[in-house]
Scaffold this active site. Structure first.
Site, PDB file in Angstrom:
ATOM      1  CG  ASP A  12      -1.928  -1.093   1.230  1.00 27.27           C
ATOM      2  OD1 ASP A  12      -2.326  -1.521   0.137  1.00 27.27           O
ATOM      3  OD2 ASP A  12      -2.337  -1.535   2.317  1.00 27.27           O
ATOM      4  CG  ASP A 131     -11.094  -1.328  -0.558  1.00 24.26           C
ATOM      5  OD1 ASP A 131     -10.361  -2.332  -0.470  1.00 24.26           O
ATOM      6  OD2 ASP A 131     -10.709  -0.247  -1.029  1.00 24.26           O
TER       7      ASP A 131
END
Length: 257
Positions: A12, A131
């Site tokens: 990330d 997500d």
């Protein structure tokens, strides 16, 4: 032929650095993306996933230079997502070394983006990144979020996954926002529900904290497992995870001792 389950470290990235938080909040710097990718490649990672977690929020393009430098050093499939808004963005990322492209927020805003990418490059290039958050408001009990987990939608996660596959998504990256960074284990219910509807590979993400967490995700229906914190901290290595999964009866690529 038995398909081998993949172990995928996730980078990330924000402002060119790898970051990690809990439930996508309180991000902290954990290292250089190129150096970490090289280390995971050496450990036996099957793929690397590179997500620019602030690209959509900041309304800027993914950092092409970091992708290029990573691809020059890592010789396994590289999936890149974050800030991808058009088929032209995909073309640029493929040109600098990405193998697959993840889309999330922009595809929710304009579902035809999935068709555009699949028609131009093929389903094998396109990963739908979901997500997902639990919500009693959705028929399935799960909704999708956008902007790095910051914005909850009213879109049912299972219905969106089904539509995306029909439009041409070649893989589902299913990340549990509720489990993300908690190290309490993958959301096995969510994985099983996605597996039941999906005709494409499912990658389980969010919640890995111990060796015993990975094999159950495969048993629940995942084709691959993705983790970040446990690898970035050095608590676990790719090799340890693969060997433990193999002991549990999961078919994985061998790694050196």
């Amino acid at each position: 032929m038995t398909l081998l389950c993949r172990v995928i470290p996730c980078l990330d990235v924000a402002a060119g650095r790898v970051v990690k938080g809990v439930n996508f909040q309180n991000l902290r710097d954990v290292g250089d993306p190129v150096e970490l990718a090289q280390a995971y490649f050496a450990q036996g990672a099957d793929e690397i996933t590179f997500l620019d977690v602030t690209a959509t929020v900041d309304e800027r393009a993914t950092t092409y230079d970091v992708v290029r430098r990573t691809a020059e050093q890592v010789f396994i499939p590289l999936t890149v997502g974050g800030g991808v808004r058009s088929a032209d963005d995909v073309a640029r990322l493929l040109a600098v070394g990405a193998d697959k492209i993840g889309v999330n927020s922009a595809a929710i805003a304009r579902p035809a983006l999935i068709d555009d990418i699949a028609d131009r490059f093929g389903a094998q290039v396109l990963v739908l990144s979901l997500d997902v958050m639990r919500s009693a408001a959705a028929p399935s009990g799960f909704v999708v979020t956008t902007h790095g987990g910051r914005t909850q939608t009213t879109l049912d996660a299972l219905e969106w996954a089904r539509e995306a596959i029909e439009r041409g998504a070649g893989e589902l990256l299913v990340n549990s926002i509720d489990a993300d960074g908690t190290k309490t284990g993958f959301d096995l219910e969510l994985i099983a529900l996605m597996r039941e509807l999906s005709t494409v590979p499912v990658i389980a993400s969010g919640g890995a904290g111990e060796l015993d967490h990975f094999a159950p995700a495969i048993s629940a229906g995942a084709d691959a497992v993705l983790a970040a914190s446990v690898f970035h901290s050095g608590y676990l290595t790719i090799g340890q995870v693969k060997r433990h999964m193999a002991t549990a009866g999961v078919s994985v690529r061998e790694v050196s001792a």
